[in-house]
Design a protein around this motif. Structure first.
Motif, mmCIF file in Angstrom:
data_model
loop_
_atom_site.group_PDB
_atom_site.id
_atom_site.type_symbol
_atom_site.label_atom_id
_atom_site.label_comp_id
_atom_site.label_asym_id
_atom_site.label_seq_id
_atom_site.Cartn_x
_atom_site.Cartn_y
_atom_site.Cartn_z
ATOM 1 N N UNK A 161 0.977 -1.469 0.183
ATOM 2 C CA UNK A 161 0.041 0.130 0.036
ATOM 3 C C UNK A 161 0.561 1.290 0.233
ATOM 4 N N UNK A 162 1.768 1.340 0.820
ATOM 5 C CA UNK A 162 2.648 2.168 0.993
ATOM 6 C C UNK A 162 3.747 3.174 -0.307
ATOM 7 N N UNK A 163 3.612 1.782 -1.384
ATOM 8 C CA UNK A 163 4.924 2.048 -2.620
ATOM 9 C C UNK A 163 3.591 2.493 -3.430
ATOM 10 N N UNK A 164 1.982 2.131 -3.291
ATOM 11 C CA UNK A 164 1.204 2.554 -4.106
ATOM 12 C C UNK A 164 1.527 4.057 -4.188
ATOM 13 N N UNK A 165 1.049 4.680 -2.686
ATOM 14 C CA UNK A 165 0.150 5.765 -2.196
ATOM 15 C C UNK A 165 1.925 6.804 -3.086
ATOM 16 N N UNK A 166 2.737 6.340 -2.843
ATOM 17 C CA UNK A 166 4.299 7.287 -3.214
ATOM 18 C C UNK A 166 4.025 7.137 -4.250
ATOM 19 N N UNK A 167 3.453 6.302 -5.466
ATOM 20 C CA UNK A 167 4.159 6.050 -6.315
ATOM 21 C C UNK A 167 5.540 5.742 -6.527
ATOM 22 N N UNK A 168 6.329 4.088 -5.552
ATOM 23 C CA UNK A 168 7.168 3.384 -6.217
ATOM 24 C C UNK A 168 6.233 2.542 -7.025
ATOM 25 N N UNK A 169 7.673 2.562 -8.082
ATOM 26 C CA UNK A 169 8.061 0.937 -8.870
ATOM 27 C C UNK A 169 8.892 0.055 -8.054
ATOM 28 N N UNK A 170 8.250 -1.057 -7.462
ATOM 29 C CA UNK A 170 8.718 -2.099 -7.131
ATOM 30 C C UNK A 170 8.850 -3.118 -8.588
ATOM 31 N N UNK A 171 10.230 -3.642 -8.053
ATOM 32 C CA UNK A 171 11.025 -5.359 -9.361
ATOM 33 C C UNK A 171 10.434 -6.147 -8.641
ATOM 34 N N UNK A 172 9.647 -6.811 -8.783
ATOM 35 C CA UNK A 172 9.281 -8.234 -7.990
ATOM 36 C C UNK A 172 9.422 -9.617 -8.971
ATOM 37 N N UNK A 173 10.380 -9.857 -7.796
ATOM 38 C CA UNK A 173 10.383 -11.766 -8.909
ATOM 39 C C UNK A 173 9.771 -12.589 -8.135
ATOM 40 N N UNK A 174 8.671 -13.264 -9.916
ATOM 41 C CA UNK A 174 8.262 -14.274 -9.336
ATOM 42 C C UNK A 174 8.586 -15.665 -10.141
ATOM 43 N N UNK A 175 8.170 -16.827 -9.418
ATOM 44 C CA UNK A 175 8.349 -18.032 -10.327
ATOM 45 C C UNK A 175 7.390 -18.427 -10.904
ATOM 46 N N UNK A 176 7.729 -19.340 -11.750
ATOM 47 C CA UNK A 176 6.376 -20.389 -12.721
ATOM 48 C C UNK A 176 5.318 -20.431 -11.856
ATOM 49 N N UNK A 177 5.749 -21.375 -10.619
ATOM 50 C CA UNK A 177 4.709 -21.647 -10.061
ATOM 51 C C UNK A 177 4.053 -20.916 -9.778
ATOM 52 N N UNK B 178 4.315 -2.042 -11.672
ATOM 53 C CA UNK B 178 6.013 -2.727 -10.657
ATOM 54 C C UNK B 178 6.400 -3.284 -11.675
ATOM 55 N N UNK B 179 7.316 -3.113 -12.209
ATOM 56 C CA UNK B 179 7.912 -4.593 -13.167
ATOM 57 C C UNK B 179 8.208 -6.548 -12.435
ATOM 58 N N UNK B 180 7.548 -7.177 -13.405
ATOM 59 C CA UNK B 180 7.187 -8.464 -12.655
ATOM 60 C C UNK B 180 9.067 -8.845 -13.776
ATOM 61 N N UNK B 181 9.651 -9.983 -12.824
ATOM 62 C CA UNK B 181 10.776 -10.541 -13.452
ATOM 63 C C UNK B 181 11.020 -11.961 -12.688
ATOM 64 N N UNK B 182 11.018 -13.110 -13.485
ATOM 65 C CA UNK B 182 11.136 -14.354 -13.389
ATOM 66 C C UNK B 182 11.855 -14.862 -12.874
ATOM 67 N N UNK B 183 11.452 -14.993 -11.446
ATOM 68 C CA UNK B 183 12.624 -16.040 -10.393
ATOM 69 C C UNK B 183 12.834 -17.046 -10.999
ATOM 70 N N UNK B 184 13.471 -17.742 -10.597
ATOM 71 C CA UNK B 184 13.886 -19.077 -11.216
ATOM 72 C C UNK B 184 14.139 -19.831 -9.750
ATOM 73 N N UNK B 185 13.811 -21.510 -9.965
ATOM 74 C CA UNK B 185 14.208 -22.344 -9.216
ATOM 75 C C UNK B 185 14.519 -23.846 -9.601
#
Length: 163
Positions: free
Chosen positions: A1-17, A34-41
């Motif tokens: 919520x804080x990131x959204x209120x302040x307009x911050x851009x997060x880079x978030x890693x998610x696995x394929x799963x 927000x930037x979504x990147x591929x988090x490997x497993x």
């Protein structure tokens, strides 16, 4: 919520799963800017180069199915940024992102000391690894204030692995 209120851009890693399990939630984060990147497993401990390529292709396919484009960045599983992973990523034109081991080591520091360590690494241009357990609103607020006070504006400031 804080990131959204302040307009911050997060880079978030998610696995394929995770992308397959919660595609709408992840698309929503991307739609928020927000930037979504591929988090490997891929555990490279006993894997052959061919097994690594096959596993990487499966992970890339999950990202591509979700976003209708190939990923640009790949965050290897924990400490698995081996030569084999880097080579397989290069073959797929993926940029390998390495998380900072230092930030992982300071998780138990007081918030101010933790933020100072993170900011020091951001100032050097490092990507920052924040486990979801330490990605509190307090840490984000303090880090944001530190960055604003030093002239950083709307920069991708964190790389959060969400479990």
């Amino acid at each position: 919520r804080y990131a959204k209120e302040k307009g911050l851009v997060l880079t978030i890693g998610f696995t394929a799963e995770q992308m397959q399990a919660k595609p709408e939630e992840i698309k929503k984060l991307s739609a928020m800017g927000h930037e979504v990147i591929l988090q490997g497993q891929i555990d490279t401990g006993h894997a052959t180069p061919e097994e690594i390529r096959t596993a990487l292709n499966r992970e890339i396919q999950a990202y591509t199915q979700l976003f209708s484009k190939a990923p640009q960045y790949y965050l290897p599983y924990r400490f698995q940024a081996t030569t084999l992973i880097k080579k397989a990523c290069k073959e797929q034109t993926l940029k390998v992102v390495l998380f900072s081991q230092d930030s992982r080591a300071v998780v138990y520091k007081k918030a101010d000391a933790f933020v100072q360590t993170l900011f020091s690494q951001i100032s050097k241009g490092d990507f920052i690894y924040l486990d979801h357990a330490v990605l509190s609103q307090d840490v984000l607020e303090r880090l944001h204030r530190e960055m604003e006070g030093s002239g950083y504006k709307n920069q991708n400031m964190t790389q959060a692995l969400i479990d």
